[in-house]
Design a protein around this motif. Sequence first.
Motif, PDB file in Angstrom:
ATOM      1  N   VAL A   1       0.839  -1.209   0.000  1.00 23.33           N
ATOM      2  CA  VAL A   1       0.000   0.000   0.000  1.00 23.33           C
ATOM      3  C   VAL A   1       0.871   1.254   0.000  1.00 23.33           C
ATOM      4  O   VAL A   1       0.577   2.251  -0.679  1.00 23.33           O
ATOM      5  CB  VAL A   1      -0.965  -0.011   1.194  1.00 23.33           C
ATOM      6  N   THR A   2       1.947   1.220   0.792  1.00 24.09           N
ATOM      7  CA  THR A   2       2.869   2.367   0.841  1.00 24.09           C
ATOM      8  C   THR A   2       3.490   2.614  -0.540  1.00 24.09           C
ATOM      9  O   THR A   2       3.602   3.762  -1.006  1.00 24.09           O
ATOM     10  CB  THR A   2       3.969   2.125   1.869  1.00 24.09           C
ATOM     11  N   GLN A   3       3.910   1.539  -1.203  1.00 21.45           N
ATOM     12  CA  GLN A   3       4.470   1.686  -2.545  1.00 21.45           C
ATOM     13  C   GLN A   3       3.427   2.227  -3.528  1.00 21.45           C
ATOM     14  O   GLN A   3       3.734   3.045  -4.407  1.00 21.45           O
ATOM     15  CB  GLN A   3       5.010   0.335  -3.026  1.00 21.45           C
ATOM     16  N   ALA A   4       2.170   1.764  -3.400  1.00 16.19           N
ATOM     17  CA  ALA A   4       1.094   2.256  -4.265  1.00 16.19           C
ATOM     18  C   ALA A   4       0.844   3.740  -4.041  1.00 16.19           C
ATOM     19  O   ALA A   4       0.609   4.511  -4.990  1.00 16.19           O
ATOM     20  CB  ALA A   4      -0.184   1.462  -4.018  1.00 16.19           C
ATOM     21  N   LYS A   5       0.904   4.189  -2.793  1.00 16.15           N
ATOM     22  CA  LYS A   5       0.724   5.607  -2.489  1.00 16.15           C
ATOM     23  C   LYS A   5       1.831   6.446  -3.142  1.00 16.15           C
ATOM     24  O   LYS A   5       1.587   7.528  -3.683  1.00 16.15           O
ATOM     25  CB  LYS A   5       0.727   5.828  -0.976  1.00 16.15           C
ATOM     26  N   GLY A   6       3.069   5.963  -3.076  1.00 15.94           N
ATOM     27  CA  GLY A   6       4.176   6.687  -3.705  1.00 15.94           C
ATOM     28  C   GLY A   6       4.005   6.804  -5.201  1.00 15.94           C
ATOM     29  O   GLY A   6       4.248   7.872  -5.793  1.00 15.94           O
ATOM     30  N   LEU A   7       3.569   5.705  -5.840  1.00 19.71           N
ATOM     31  CA  LEU A   7       3.338   5.749  -7.292  1.00 19.71           C
ATOM     32  C   LEU A   7       2.218   6.712  -7.657  1.00 19.71           C
ATOM     33  O   LEU A   7       2.322   7.481  -8.620  1.00 19.71           O
ATOM     34  CB  LEU A   7       3.009   4.338  -7.796  1.00 19.71           C
ATOM     35  N   SER A   8       1.127   6.682  -6.895  1.00 27.11           N
ATOM     36  CA  SER A   8       0.000   7.567  -7.204  1.00 27.11           C
ATOM     37  C   SER A   8       0.368   9.036  -7.009  1.00 27.11           C
ATOM     38  O   SER A   8      -0.057   9.913  -7.768  1.00 27.11           O
ATOM     39  CB  SER A   8      -1.204   7.205  -6.323  1.00 27.11           C
ATOM     40  N   LYS A   9       1.171   9.341  -5.981  1.00 26.80           N
ATOM     41  CA  LYS A   9       1.590  10.729  -5.738  1.00 26.80           C
ATOM     42  C   LYS A   9       2.470  11.224  -6.878  1.00 26.80           C
ATOM     43  O   LYS A   9       2.331  12.377  -7.335  1.00 26.80           O
ATOM     44  CB  LYS A   9       2.345  10.797  -4.425  1.00 26.80           C
ATOM     45  N   ALA A  10       3.379  10.384  -7.355  1.00 30.14           N
ATOM     46  CA  ALA A  10       4.243  10.781  -8.469  1.00 30.14           C
ATOM     47  C   ALA A  10       3.437  11.015  -9.736  1.00 30.14           C
ATOM     48  O   ALA A  10       3.676  11.976 -10.482  1.00 30.14           O
ATOM     49  CB  ALA A  10       5.305   9.709  -8.700  1.00 30.14           C
ATOM     50  N   LEU A  11       2.479  10.135  -9.993  1.00 30.44           N
ATOM     51  CA  LEU A  11       1.629  10.299 -11.172  1.00 30.44           C
ATOM     52  C   LEU A  11       0.800  11.567 -11.093  1.00 30.44           C
ATOM     53  O   LEU A  11       0.638  12.275 -12.090  1.00 30.44           O
ATOM     54  CB  LEU A  11       0.712   9.080 -11.321  1.00 30.44           C
ATOM     55  N   LEU A  12       0.273  11.885  -9.929  1.00 30.19           N
ATOM     56  CA  LEU A  12      -0.531  13.100  -9.772  1.00 30.19           C
ATOM     57  C   LEU A  12       0.301  14.348 -10.045  1.00 30.19           C
ATOM     58  O   LEU A  12      -0.163  15.292 -10.684  1.00 30.19           O
ATOM     59  CB  LEU A  12      -1.106  13.149  -8.352  1.00 30.19           C
ATOM     60  N   GLY A  13       1.554  14.358  -9.606  1.00 34.12           N
ATOM     61  CA  GLY A  13       2.418  15.501  -9.874  1.00 34.12           C
ATOM     62  C   GLY A  13       2.683  15.680 -11.360  1.00 34.12           C
ATOM     63  O   GLY A  13       2.678  16.807 -11.881  1.00 34.12           O
ATOM     64  N   LYS A  14       2.893  14.575 -12.075  1.00 35.52           N
ATOM     65  CA  LYS A  14       3.115  14.655 -13.516  1.00 35.52           C
ATOM     66  C   LYS A  14       1.874  15.155 -14.248  1.00 35.52           C
ATOM     67  O   LYS A  14       1.969  15.955 -15.197  1.00 35.52           O
ATOM     68  CB  LYS A  14       3.523  13.288 -14.050  1.00 35.52           C
ATOM     69  N   VAL A  15       0.694  14.681 -13.821  1.00 35.57           N
ATOM     70  CA  VAL A  15      -0.547  15.141 -14.446  1.00 35.57           C
ATOM     71  C   VAL A  15      -0.719  16.643 -14.255  1.00 35.57           C
ATOM     72  O   VAL A  15      -1.092  17.371 -15.184  1.00 35.57           O
ATOM     73  CB  VAL A  15      -1.749  14.376 -13.864  1.00 35.57           C
ATOM     74  N   ARG A  16      -0.448  17.140 -13.072  1.00 31.01           N
ATOM     75  CA  ARG A  16      -0.581  18.579 -12.815  1.00 31.01           C
ATOM     76  C   ARG A  16       0.379  19.393 -13.674  1.00 31.01           C
ATOM     77  O   ARG A  16       0.029  20.465 -14.172  1.00 31.01           O
ATOM     78  CB  ARG A  16      -0.325  18.861 -11.339  1.00 31.01           C
TER      79      ARG A  16
END
Length: 380
Positions: A226-241
Amino acid sequence: MLKARQNWLFCILALATAVALAWPVFERFATGDTIRGEPVSPYWFAAFGVFAVAIVASMLLELPRRLHWLVLALQVAAVATMALIVNWAMMTTFLMIVAWQVGLITTWRRATVWAVAQTVAVVAALAQALDPDLCWVIAKAFALQLLVVFTAQAVRREAATAEKLARTNHELRSAQAVLAASVRDAERLRISRELHDAWGHELTALGLQLEIASHASDEGVVRQHVTQAKGLSKALLGKVRDVVSTLREAERDELDAALRKLAQSVPVPRIHVALTPSLRVTEDQAHALLRCAQEAVTNSVRHAQAQNLWLSVSQDAGGVRLLAEDDGSAQLQDLVPGSGLLGMRERIESLGGRLAAGARRESSGFSINAWLPPTGALPA
């Protein structure tokens, strides 16, 4: 060749010169004095009036080329008539005013031939008298005609050079806009590849981490995935922004900054830009409206010979409207295939909009009215 203030200035100076040259005749008519032993006939003033009216018509009216030459010939005929009525070699000095006008509209060779011909015509009129006044003033007047012809040629070349530079500058700006669009398209292609290659991989990894966590029974293992999934989602959100911010900035520049850069790039006509502050457009709408604005500028420079062009973009009927109006001389009969209107209409209609073009109702000039329907939009 020359418009607006220059035409008015030259016309006023020409009339002032005519009055100054005619002043000795006015003065002697008023005092009852004679010119070469003959009283001044009132018919002379009728010929002078025709000459003055022809000057105004030649310099201020939009005349067809043949009619323009006829008006210039009328001026020469009026001067010849003045010489017939008052047999005085000073009448040839009026020909300087005609020579100036001819120098503005044709080559120096043709203008020189015209100056010779009109001088011969007036001298022939003077020679009709029993005791013609043929003196050195005629040679002096002819020399002055040549002087004003070459001066007018210099003014004409300067105006033509300024117009050519304005057209070249506008074409350069258009090329820059096309290049910017090409760069933007390349950036979109890069982003799409990034979405497919890198982001697709990260999204797949995110899905796998969540899938493993959903099937794991050990709490520590679940927390790790779950921690790894959170890190991936945060990185993806930054790229989308970052991508969304870049696209929005490009769309704002498309209408606001791009239109104002377009206005600064063209010295004539003077371009007035007005955008509604709360305007919202999509990228496709901004691109289409910018192309229409560029075509409107091209038409004003090449065809209308306008002094002013007004570009306004506003929210209208739920959509967005571009209104381009100039104060030039283009007429409806000038709208022929290849003028760019067909391309503008196809571009606007491909987005579900409509385009109308024609003469301005309230005054002279030409108007282009483009409207695009409402869609999901971003701030302009």
